[in-house]
Scaffold this motif. Structure first.
Motif: not given
Length: 408
Positions: A31-47, A58-63
């Protein structure tokens, strides 16, 4: 003769032809390694973090990167503006690039009002831990009893927080230091600096929104955030903050007339914005004065064109401001829209009754729990007294009427 000797020294598993198989171990794609981000545990989307930890929960881990968060402003635009600043401050701390657009305040003034980050070594209160007063003796705590039917129920936690920390904490009583703010790279769009061009073409999109979308597209393509083009080695996130779209300061008449002339201007812009963010490493937060838009159907279309949508209902100037039941909160928060990304079922909040409050240094979102009504006993007594008084009054009136009848 050296080659056969080496083949004899190999393990039998490597020499045996029966070891060949079509099974291959599945390896995760990088996955993309960008500071200040992490992958979602639900759908793998970058947050990315919104800057408010309770809002991230509330939004599922972040934007999610490539999505739009819509914030329906409160009547005085105080708390929605605060979340807007939290979002930009998180981008400054994470070294993300910023794109700030406004029509009322200069983007330079908005950045100067960003809250100051709290150091990591500051102790953060955990929602599961209840502080205990040192002056309370142990006997007093043990003496407190509740009804037996409620003893086995789980304890209610008002705060919204996850086990893993994501994002930073900020002190709203202080502003960010100029050294930290000046180190960030950001782009601005101030509507008064872009006068409208006189053209005879009638487009469903306002010229102010067209200029804003064009400026954002140029920044995405020029700074290397476009996913359709070869990405640079050092990748980053572009945080887009669009303040108070749909207001009259943008040249839009949604908030001025019941039948606006530019009824599809904002929806057309959001449609183009969403398509632009889907193919870029960008995430946007848009605020809209929804309380000024009279057409509820149009507001529903605006909400559906965004991935996330929340509404802030402030108690300021309403009857709830003086209601003792809401004395611990400053307003209610409503979830209008949740994202549906790379999954069949979207993440839904575990609680629908939400409230927000501004402490001395921090803005938090909590589950709304009203205090118990301790006046129930008093009301029962008062009802009994009223019933007794009514019975006595009825007996007295009947006795008086019978006496008058006898006198007659």
């Amino acid at each position: 003769m050296a080659a056969p000797v080496k083949s004899v020294d190999k393990p039998p598993a490597e020499c045996s032809p029966l070891n060949f198989t079509s099974f291959q171990k599945k390896s995760r794609s990088k996955s993309l390694s960008i500071p200040g981000t992490r992958p979602s545990v639900q759908n793998g989307q970058l947050l990315v973090s919104s800057g408010v930890t309770s809002l991230d929960y509330l939004l599922g881990g972040g934007l999610a990167v490539g999505t739009v968060l819509l914030i329906e402003e409160d009547r005085y635009d105080s708390f929605s503006r605060m979340i807007f600043k939290y979002f930009l401050a998180e981008g400054v701390v994470c070294r993300h690039e910023l794109f700030v657009a406004a029509a009322q305040d200069d983007p330079d003034d908005i950045l100067q009002e960003l809250p100051a980050p709290i150091l990591d070594d500051v102790a953060i209160h955990r929602p599961g831990e209840q502080p205990r007063m040192s002056c309370e003796p142990q006997d007093t705590l043990d003496a407190m009893k509740i009804a037996w039917r409620y003893q086995n129920l789980p304890k209610v936690q008002s705060a919204l927080a996850s086990s893993s920390r994501f994002g930073h904490y900020y002190d709203v009583s202080k502003t960010m230091e100029p050294e930290i703010r000046q180190a960030a790279k950001w782009h601005r769009f101030y509507h008064p600096e872009h006068p409208p061009l006189s053209s005879g073409t009638h487009s469903p999109k306002l010229e102010s929104y067209s200029a804003l979308l064009k400026s954002l597209r140029d920044v995405i393509q020029r700074e290397g955030f476009d996913l359709t083009a070869p990405l640079p080695k050092s990748r980053n996130i572009l945080r887009v903050g669009l303040h108070s779209l749909g207001s009259a300061l943008w040249g839009d008449d949604l908030c001025c007339h019941d039948n606006p002339k530019n009824v599809h201007a904002l929806t057309s812009f959001l449609y183009g914005l969403r398509a632009l963010l889907r193919t870029s490493l960008s995430v946007a937060v848009v605020t809209v004065p929804s309380h000024l838009i009279q057409d509820r159907a149009l507001m529903g279309s605006i909400t559906r064109l965004c991935d996330n949508a929340i509404a802030l209902e402030s108690f300021k100037g309403s009857e709830r401001e003086t209601n003792p039941l809401y004395k611990d909160y400053h307003g209610l928060l409503h979830v209008r829209q949740v994202p549906r990304l790379n999954c069949l079922a979207s993440h839904l909040p575990d609680h629908k009754d939400l409230a927000f409050k501004l402490k001395r240094k921090q803005f938090t979102i909590e589950r709304l729990h009203l205090p118990p009504d301790l006046s129930e006993t008093v009301s029962r007594v008062s009802k009994g007294e009223l019933a007794g008084a009514a019975t006595a009054a009825a007996a007295c009136s009947s006795a008086t009427s019978s006496a008058k009848h006898l006198d007659f």
